[in-house]
Scaffold this motif. Structure first.
Motif, mmCIF file in Angstrom:
data_model
loop_
_atom_site.group_PDB
_atom_site.id
_atom_site.type_symbol
_atom_site.label_atom_id
_atom_site.label_comp_id
_atom_site.label_asym_id
_atom_site.label_seq_id
_atom_site.Cartn_x
_atom_site.Cartn_y
_atom_site.Cartn_z
ATOM 1 N N ARG A 169 45.313 -92.254 94.667
ATOM 2 C CA ARG A 169 46.210 -91.416 93.886
ATOM 3 C C ARG A 169 45.549 -90.049 93.741
ATOM 4 O O ARG A 169 44.324 -89.974 93.639
ATOM 5 C CB ARG A 169 46.369 -92.043 92.492
ATOM 6 C CG ARG A 169 47.697 -91.812 91.850
ATOM 7 C CD ARG A 169 47.957 -92.815 90.771
ATOM 8 N NE ARG A 169 47.005 -92.725 89.650
ATOM 9 C CZ ARG A 169 47.186 -93.340 88.488
ATOM 10 N NH1 ARG A 169 48.250 -94.095 88.299
ATOM 11 N NH2 ARG A 169 46.303 -93.231 87.537
ATOM 12 N N GLU A 195 43.532 -98.278 97.541
ATOM 13 C CA GLU A 195 44.723 -97.558 97.094
ATOM 14 C C GLU A 195 44.272 -96.212 96.513
ATOM 15 O O GLU A 195 43.207 -96.127 95.902
ATOM 16 C CB GLU A 195 45.494 -98.370 96.058
ATOM 17 C CG GLU A 195 46.113 -99.624 96.671
ATOM 18 C CD GLU A 195 47.090 -100.342 95.746
ATOM 19 O OE1 GLU A 195 47.866 -101.150 96.258
ATOM 20 O OE2 GLU A 195 47.057 -100.100 94.515
ATOM 21 N N TRP A 239 50.501 -95.724 93.342
ATOM 22 C CA TRP A 239 49.299 -95.646 94.185
ATOM 23 C C TRP A 239 49.697 -95.798 95.643
ATOM 24 O O TRP A 239 50.506 -96.665 95.978
ATOM 25 C CB TRP A 239 48.305 -96.767 93.835
ATOM 26 C CG TRP A 239 47.694 -96.654 92.496
ATOM 27 C CD1 TRP A 239 48.259 -96.997 91.296
ATOM 28 C CD2 TRP A 239 46.379 -96.166 92.189
ATOM 29 N NE1 TRP A 239 47.380 -96.757 90.273
ATOM 30 C CE2 TRP A 239 46.220 -96.242 90.794
ATOM 31 C CE3 TRP A 239 45.320 -95.681 92.970
ATOM 32 C CZ2 TRP A 239 45.038 -95.849 90.162
ATOM 33 C CZ3 TRP A 239 44.152 -95.294 92.340
ATOM 34 C CH2 TRP A 239 44.018 -95.375 90.944
ATOM 35 N N PHE A 240 49.097 -94.986 96.514
ATOM 36 C CA PHE A 240 49.361 -95.099 97.951
ATOM 37 C C PHE A 240 48.509 -96.221 98.527
ATOM 38 O O PHE A 240 47.294 -96.269 98.323
ATOM 39 C CB PHE A 240 49.064 -93.780 98.665
ATOM 40 C CG PHE A 240 49.213 -93.889 100.153
ATOM 41 C CD1 PHE A 240 50.482 -93.992 100.720
ATOM 42 C CD2 PHE A 240 48.096 -93.927 100.983
ATOM 43 C CE1 PHE A 240 50.633 -94.125 102.103
ATOM 44 C CE2 PHE A 240 48.240 -94.055 102.359
ATOM 45 C CZ PHE A 240 49.508 -94.153 102.912
ATOM 46 N N PHE A 242 53.935 -97.215 98.605
ATOM 47 C CA PHE A 242 53.355 -97.051 97.267
ATOM 48 C C PHE A 242 53.479 -98.319 96.445
ATOM 49 O O PHE A 242 54.447 -99.058 96.571
ATOM 50 C CB PHE A 242 54.050 -95.897 96.537
ATOM 51 C CG PHE A 242 53.644 -94.545 97.042
ATOM 52 C CD1 PHE A 242 52.603 -93.837 96.456
ATOM 53 C CD2 PHE A 242 54.295 -93.983 98.138
ATOM 54 C CE1 PHE A 242 52.219 -92.595 96.933
ATOM 55 C CE2 PHE A 242 53.914 -92.735 98.628
ATOM 56 C CZ PHE A 242 52.874 -92.042 98.021
#
Ligand code: MLC
Ligand code: AMP
Length: 451
Positions: free
Chosen positions: A309, A307, A332-333, A328
């Motif tokens: 950011r 993840e 966080w992606f 997301f």
């Protein structure tokens, strides 16, 4: 956002080139015409005109949608309907006229919209703001000690973040030169490296071909060995190819890990330990964590999902608030890529969450979009698409087809996908079967499909 006008060479494609002064003039002339538009599509042929069109969009603060020039009719329809560009620029004639200066657009202004495949459905438009590009290119400059003295060579397509986002805009932000090969070829890349080029970017398929050739030809090996830095990304570089190139050339390829939605996240540093099979450390300003399914961070040597950011992230998927939200978790992606963190912090990517995403030649391809295209063919009753290991492409696309009557020719199905979607999405292998393995719910068991 890009280096100032000067007499330095900015771009070279084959035997054509532009200086920074010429680039600014030509792009400025076009930008004056684009001003006030919202989005333009650019037919991204491997030409100087494509670069001028993209730079014009950046100057005017107009988002650019680069299009694969070999795109098929269905995919083109989808992208144009989804993005509604005000205009499509196809190799606009270069014209050098007086124009006013352009104020620098706000950092959050969309700069590029890159279409990327998901597991199902048509590709989504990833909206990248100027902030992501600027911050990422500067972080890469720090990681690779990349300066205006560097001359980058590559032969990557210009409708993805690798070839365009970092491979063209990177050198232009630094004030260095990019020489595009128009068509990737190991010998031509070697020729540039032996004549002033200092860096190369490529996908693992290209480095696999480099490995094959440098083992045969000491002159080629010398040329690749003379590079300041060779960078690989877009898919995993097999450790065997890394070692073959190191043995023949004395040069260890630097690996970095990126994505359309995030640009580059992690990289081995130019001065760092270039270990095969690892992508190094997070770039400056980029936060990376590895989490389990519940979203809890995992410790060293445990597999978790990556993840991310940071300022490198995209704004949204165009017209897809649902998909944006889903991508997301707590800000966080979620990349969908699985990795482990080694004792010194280096990341090692070990796979992907979704089996329905295929990486072939460094292109991300969704199994679902190919299945949908094949189901439109009258001779196809049922189909499942998988990726199989391939020495050259990393993965090759395989279509498992239950024919509707007499089986069609495999090339006919490949051509059908090439024409509807894109040539790189075509199945390389078609296997006819009587039935697809399914569970009690009727879902195809792709893992049961094997050779
Ligand atoms: C073949 N062709 C067809 C066809 N079959 N055209 C129409 N119909 C058909 N049935 C054409 C192709 O368009 C191409 O045209 C030529 O034939 C050869 O195609 P190919 O066989 O697919 O090429 P191949 O040799 O397999 O290409 C290998 C490659 C390519 C490595 C050069 O896969 C490539 O450029 N990959 C780069 C992908 C990339 O940039 N990914 C970055 C994504 S960003 P012609 O005219 O060329 O001969 C990302 C984030 C990150 O991942 O981290 O970077
Ligand atoms: P794309 O969506 O086309 O930008 O592709 C992004 C994907 O490419 C990532 O999610 C990864 O799966 C893959 N990728 C990029 N760089 C690497 C790398 N160095 N090693 C392994 N996979 C990579």
């Amino acid at each position: 956002m890009l280096a100032e006008p000067s007499d330095r060479e900015a771009l070279r494609f084959g035997d054509r080139s532009l200086t920074y002064a010429e680039l600014h003039e030509a792009a400025g002339t076009l930008a004056a015409r684009l001003r006030g538009k919202r989005r333009v599509a650019v037919w991204a042929t491997h030409t100087i005109e494509t670069c001028v069109a993209v730079v014009a969009g950046l100057k005017a603060g107009v988002a650019v949608i680069p299009l694969n020039p070999k795109i098929g009719e269905r995919e083109l329809d989808h992208i144009l309907n989804d993005s509604q560009p005000d205009e499509i620029l196809t190799e606009p004639a270069l014209s050098f006229e007086d124009h006013e200066d352009f104020p620098e657009p706000d950092d959050e202004t969309p700069a590029l919209i890159i279409y990327t495949s998901g597991t199902t459905g048509p590709p989504k438009g990833v909206v990248l703001p100027r902030r992501a590009l600027k911050s990422n290119l500067d972080a890469l400059a720090a990681a690779w000690e990349w300066t205006a003295d560097d001359v980058l060579v590559h032969g990557l397509p210009l409708f993805h973040v690798h070839g365009l986002g970092i491979g063209i805009l990177g050198p232009l932000r630094r004030g260095g030169t990019v020489r595009h090969l128009v068509r990737f070829d190991v010998r031509r890349a070697a020729h540039e490296l032996a004549h002033g080029a200092t860096m190369m970017f490529g996908v693992p398929t290209m480095y696999h071909r480099v490995a094959d050739e440098v083992e045969q030809d000491p002159e080629l090996a010398k040329a690749f060995g003379s590079a300041r830095i060779l960078v690989s990304g877009s898919a995993a570089l097999p450790a065997t190819d890394h070692e073959r190139i190191a043995k023949a050339t004395g040069q260890r390829v630097v690996e970095r890990y990126g994505m359309s939605e995030t640009l580059m996240n992690v990289s081995v540093r130019a001065s760092g330990d270039r270990r095969p099979g690892t992508v190094g450390l997070p770039l400056d300003g980029v936060q990376v964590r590895l989490v389990d399914e519940a979203g809890t961070e995992v410790g060293f040597d445990t597999i978790g999902e990556i993840e991310v950011r940071g300022p490198n992230l995209f704004l949204e998927y165009l017209n897809r608030p649902d998909a944006t939200k889903e991508a997301f978790r707590d800000g966080w992606f979620r990349t969908g890529d699985m990795a482990v963190r080694e004792a010194d912090g280096y990341l090692r990517i070990v796979g992907r969450r979704a089996t329905d995403l295929i990486k072939s030649g460094g292109y991300k391809i969704g199994a679902g979009e190919i299945e949908n295209a094949l189901l439109e063919h009258p001779d196809v009753a049922e189909v499942a698409v998988t990726g199989e290991p391939d020495d050259d492409l990393g993965e090759r696309i395989v279509a498992w087809v239950v024919p509707a009557g007499a089986a069609p020719k495999p090339e006919e199905l490949s051509d059908h996908v090439a024409k509807l979607l894109s040539p790189h999405k075509r199945p390389r292998v078609v296997r006819f079967v009587e039935a697809l393995p399914r569970n009690e719910m009727g879902k195809v068991l792709k893992r049961a499909l094997g050779t």
